[in-house]
Design a protein around this motif. Structure first.
Motif, PDB file in Angstrom:
ATOM      1  N   VAL A  41       0.850  -1.205   0.000  1.00 35.46           N
ATOM      2  CA  VAL A  41       0.000   0.000   0.000  1.00 35.46           C
ATOM      3  C   VAL A  41       0.886   1.256   0.000  1.00 35.46           C
ATOM      4  CG1 VAL A  41      -1.761   1.311   1.258  1.00 35.46           C
ATOM      5  CG2 VAL A  41      -1.936  -1.180   1.126  1.00 35.46           C
ATOM      6  N   SER A  42       1.977   1.235   0.785  1.00 31.80           N
ATOM      7  CA  SER A  42       2.873   2.399   0.834  1.00 31.80           C
ATOM      8  C   SER A  42       3.546   2.627  -0.516  1.00 31.80           C
ATOM      9  CB  SER A  42       3.939   2.209   1.921  1.00 31.80           C
ATOM     10  OG  SER A  42       3.324   2.076   3.169  1.00 31.80           O
ATOM     11  N   LEU A  43       3.978   1.533  -1.185  1.00 28.70           N
ATOM     12  CA  LEU A  43       4.613   1.679  -2.503  1.00 28.70           C
ATOM     13  C   LEU A  43       3.621   2.248  -3.514  1.00 28.70           C
ATOM     14  CD1 LEU A  43       6.802  -1.557  -2.786  1.00 28.70           C
ATOM     15  CD2 LEU A  43       7.589   0.792  -2.489  1.00 28.70           C
ATOM     16  N   ARG A  44       2.343   1.830  -3.409  1.00 29.72           N
ATOM     17  CA  ARG A  44       1.301   2.380  -4.288  1.00 29.72           C
ATOM     18  C   ARG A  44       1.112   3.869  -4.001  1.00 29.72           C
ATOM     19  NH1 ARG A  44      -0.864   5.153  -6.680  1.00 29.72           N
ATOM     20  NH2 ARG A  44      -2.831   5.124  -7.810  1.00 29.72           N
ATOM     21  N   MET A  45       1.180   4.218  -2.707  1.00 31.35           N
ATOM     22  CA  MET A  45       1.012   5.615  -2.308  1.00 31.35           C
ATOM     23  C   MET A  45       2.099   6.501  -2.931  1.00 31.35           C
ATOM     24  SD  MET A  45       0.732   6.975   1.574  1.00 31.35           S
ATOM     25  CE  MET A  45      -0.323   5.688   2.144  1.00 31.35           C
TER      26      MET A  45
ATOM     27  N   MET B 175      -4.288   1.229 -10.628  1.00 36.25           N
ATOM     28  CA  MET B 175      -5.366   0.981  -9.660  1.00 36.25           C
ATOM     29  C   MET B 175      -5.418   2.137  -8.655  1.00 36.25           C
ATOM     30  SD  MET B 175      -5.466  -2.845  -8.155  1.00 36.25           S
ATOM     31  CE  MET B 175      -6.781  -3.273  -7.071  1.00 36.25           C
ATOM     32  N   PRO B 176      -6.619   2.660  -8.332  1.00 41.71           N
ATOM     33  CA  PRO B 176      -6.679   3.741  -7.336  1.00 41.71           C
ATOM     34  C   PRO B 176      -6.136   3.265  -5.985  1.00 41.71           C
ATOM     35  CG  PRO B 176      -8.811   3.391  -8.395  1.00 41.71           C
ATOM     36  CD  PRO B 176      -7.931   2.287  -8.844  1.00 41.71           C
ATOM     37  N   LEU B 177      -5.496   4.189  -5.261  1.00 48.87           N
ATOM     38  CA  LEU B 177      -4.903   3.865  -3.957  1.00 48.87           C
ATOM     39  C   LEU B 177      -5.942   3.258  -3.011  1.00 48.87           C
ATOM     40  CD1 LEU B 177      -2.668   4.009  -1.783  1.00 48.87           C
ATOM     41  CD2 LEU B 177      -3.273   6.407  -1.428  1.00 48.87           C
ATOM     42  N   SER B 178      -7.152   3.848  -3.021  1.00 42.22           N
ATOM     43  CA  SER B 178      -8.198   3.363  -2.096  1.00 42.22           C
ATOM     44  C   SER B 178      -8.552   1.902  -2.394  1.00 42.22           C
ATOM     45  CB  SER B 178      -9.442   4.238  -2.194  1.00 42.22           C
ATOM     46  OG  SER B 178      -9.918   4.226  -3.519  1.00 42.22           O
TER      47      SER B 178
ATOM     48  N   VAL C 159      -6.457  -0.411  -3.812  1.00 43.82           N
ATOM     49  CA  VAL C 159      -5.332  -1.260  -3.369  1.00 43.82           C
ATOM     50  C   VAL C 159      -5.430  -1.462  -1.854  1.00 43.82           C
ATOM     51  CG1 VAL C 159      -2.810  -1.457  -3.223  1.00 43.82           C
ATOM     52  CG2 VAL C 159      -3.849  -0.468  -5.256  1.00 43.82           C
ATOM     53  N   ALA C 160      -5.644  -0.347  -1.138  1.00 42.98           N
ATOM     54  CA  ALA C 160      -5.726  -0.421   0.331  1.00 42.98           C
ATOM     55  C   ALA C 160      -6.907  -1.294   0.768  1.00 42.98           C
ATOM     56  CB  ALA C 160      -5.853   0.984   0.918  1.00 42.98           C
ATOM     57  N   GLY C 161      -8.036  -1.168   0.051  1.00 39.10           N
ATOM     58  CA  GLY C 161      -9.230  -1.959   0.377  1.00 39.10           C
ATOM     59  C   GLY C 161      -9.012  -3.446   0.135  1.00 39.10           C
ATOM     60  N   GLU C 162      -8.364  -3.755  -1.013  1.00 34.45           N
ATOM     61  CA  GLU C 162      -8.118  -5.171  -1.367  1.00 34.45           C
ATOM     62  C   GLU C 162      -7.199  -5.843  -0.352  1.00 34.45           C
ATOM     63  OE1 GLU C 162      -8.932  -7.111  -4.150  1.00 34.45           O
ATOM     64  OE2 GLU C 162     -10.389  -5.635  -4.821  1.00 34.45           O
ATOM     65  N   LEU C 163      -6.202  -5.076   0.157  1.00 28.65           N
ATOM     66  CA  LEU C 163      -5.210  -5.674   1.056  1.00 28.65           C
ATOM     67  C   LEU C 163      -5.592  -5.596   2.527  1.00 28.65           C
ATOM     68  CD1 LEU C 163      -1.947  -4.549  -0.737  1.00 28.65           C
ATOM     69  CD2 LEU C 163      -2.735  -6.898  -0.420  1.00 28.65           C
ATOM     70  N   TRP C 164      -6.693  -4.892   2.821  1.00 24.91           N
ATOM     71  CA  TRP C 164      -7.063  -4.664   4.206  1.00 24.91           C
ATOM     72  C   TRP C 164      -7.310  -5.976   4.968  1.00 24.91           C
ATOM     73  CZ3 TRP C 164      -6.420  -2.535   8.442  1.00 24.91           C
ATOM     74  CH2 TRP C 164      -7.335  -2.608   9.477  1.00 24.91           C
ATOM     75  N   ASN C 165      -7.999  -6.946   4.316  1.00 24.58           N
ATOM     76  CA  ASN C 165      -8.274  -8.215   5.008  1.00 24.58           C
ATOM     77  C   ASN C 165      -6.983  -8.943   5.378  1.00 24.58           C
ATOM     78  OD1 ASN C 165     -10.981  -7.902   5.011  1.00 24.58           O
ATOM     79  ND2 ASN C 165     -11.361  -9.151   3.180  1.00 24.58           N
ATOM     80  N   TRP C 166      -5.972  -8.853   4.499  1.00 22.52           N
ATOM     81  CA  TRP C 166      -4.674  -9.479   4.800  1.00 22.52           C
ATOM     82  C   TRP C 166      -3.995  -8.776   5.966  1.00 22.52           C
ATOM     83  CZ3 TRP C 166      -3.377 -14.104   3.393  1.00 22.52           C
ATOM     84  CH2 TRP C 166      -3.916 -14.642   2.227  1.00 22.52           C
ATOM     85  N   ALA C 167      -4.024  -7.439   5.926  1.00 22.95           N
ATOM     86  CA  ALA C 167      -3.380  -6.666   7.000  1.00 22.95           C
ATOM     87  C   ALA C 167      -4.055  -6.975   8.346  1.00 22.95           C
ATOM     88  CB  ALA C 167      -3.460  -5.169   6.694  1.00 22.95           C
ATOM     89  N   LEU C 168      -5.389  -7.041   8.309  1.00 22.96           N
ATOM     90  CA  LEU C 168      -6.136  -7.311   9.550  1.00 22.96           C
ATOM     91  C   LEU C 168      -5.825  -8.716  10.067  1.00 22.96           C
ATOM     92  CD1 LEU C 168      -8.210  -6.004  11.435  1.00 22.96           C
ATOM     93  CD2 LEU C 168     -10.005  -7.102  10.107  1.00 22.96           C
ATOM     94  N   PHE C 169      -5.754  -9.685   9.132  1.00 20.29           N
ATOM     95  CA  PHE C 169      -5.430 -11.057   9.514  1.00 20.29           C
ATOM     96  C   PHE C 169      -4.038 -11.098  10.166  1.00 20.29           C
ATOM     97  CE2 PHE C 169      -3.447 -15.172   8.163  1.00 20.29           C
ATOM     98  CZ  PHE C 169      -4.183 -15.997   9.009  1.00 20.29           C
ATOM     99  N   GLY C 170      -3.065 -10.412   9.543  1.00 20.79           N
ATOM    100  CA  GLY C 170      -1.695 -10.359  10.089  1.00 20.79           C
ATOM    101  C   GLY C 170      -1.682  -9.715  11.467  1.00 20.79           C
ATOM    102  N   LEU C 171      -2.445  -8.630  11.617  1.00 22.49           N
ATOM    103  CA  LEU C 171      -2.482  -7.920  12.904  1.00 22.49           C
ATOM    104  C   LEU C 171      -3.090  -8.798  14.000  1.00 22.49           C
ATOM    105  CD1 LEU C 171      -2.044  -5.275  14.487  1.00 22.49           C
ATOM    106  CD2 LEU C 171      -4.340  -4.581  13.791  1.00 22.49           C
ATOM    107  N   ILE C 172      -4.200  -9.469  13.671  1.00 27.73           N
ATOM    108  CA  ILE C 172      -4.858 -10.331  14.672  1.00 27.73           C
ATOM    109  C   ILE C 172      -3.929 -11.485  15.080  1.00 27.73           C
ATOM    110  CG2 ILE C 172      -6.780 -11.950  15.035  1.00 27.73           C
ATOM    111  CD1 ILE C 172      -8.505  -9.987  13.350  1.00 27.73           C
ATOM    112  N   LEU C 173      -3.214 -12.028  14.072  1.00 32.85           N
ATOM    113  CA  LEU C 173      -2.248 -13.101  14.356  1.00 32.85           C
ATOM    114  C   LEU C 173      -1.138 -12.577  15.276  1.00 32.85           C
ATOM    115  CD1 LEU C 173      -2.037 -16.021  13.462  1.00 32.85           C
ATOM    116  CD2 LEU C 173      -0.549 -15.316  11.595  1.00 32.85           C
TER     117      LEU C 173
END
Ligand code: HEM
Length: 106
Positions: free
Chosen positions: A28-32, A40-43, A45-59
């Motif tokens: 997401v930062s590289l896209r920014m 692809m719009p930044l929003s 990219v961020a939306g598509e990757l959000w579930n992965w980021a959340l999964f990583g954070l919860i783990l």
């Protein structure tokens, strides 16, 4: 023997969570900065990757609490651990305020 395996699995989960979380934040930062996925719009990219980021954070949070519990007194009195928790708190605060607004993630 059994608990050695368990600690290894929890440590592995901690590193796996770190990889997933940092990986998605870096993309997401590289896209920014306009380095990757520029069509692809930044929003999006961020939306598509959000579930992965959340999964990583919860783990990270669950495995981290388990690691902490394995030697609670040691980590409670550890200066570097306090610094790490403060940084984590500030990073989460930054993410859910400024970063989220900048990426336009829904
Ligand atoms: C995004 C959040 C986090 C990141 C990036 C992170 C990263 C790391 C890394 C790189 C290590 C060293 C690798 C290892 O020993 O397996 C580590 C160890 C550790 N983490 Fe985290 N961590 C996070 C969240 C947490 C949380 C929320 C807790 C506890 C509440 C926690 C507790 C621990 C403990 C106790 C260790 C030491 C394990 C040991 O050496 O026995 N972590 N963390």
């Amino acid at each position: 023997m059994g608990s050695t395996w368990l600690v290894s699995i929890v440590e592995l989960s901690h590193l796996l969570g770190l990889t997933i979380l940092v990986g998605s934040v870096v993309v997401v930062s590289l896209r920014m900065f306009g380095v990757v996925m520029t069509r692809m719009p930044l929003s999006e990219v961020a939306g598509e990757l959000w579930n992965w980021a959340l999964f990583g954070l919860i783990l990270q949070l669950t495995s981290g609490v388990l690691l902490f519990m394995s030697e609670a007194v040691r980590w409670y009195h550890s200066g570097p651990f306090l610094v790490k928790m403060t940084c984590l708190f500030l990073a989460l605060l930054f993410h859910f305020t400024i970063y989220r607004r900048v990426t336009g993630r829904k």
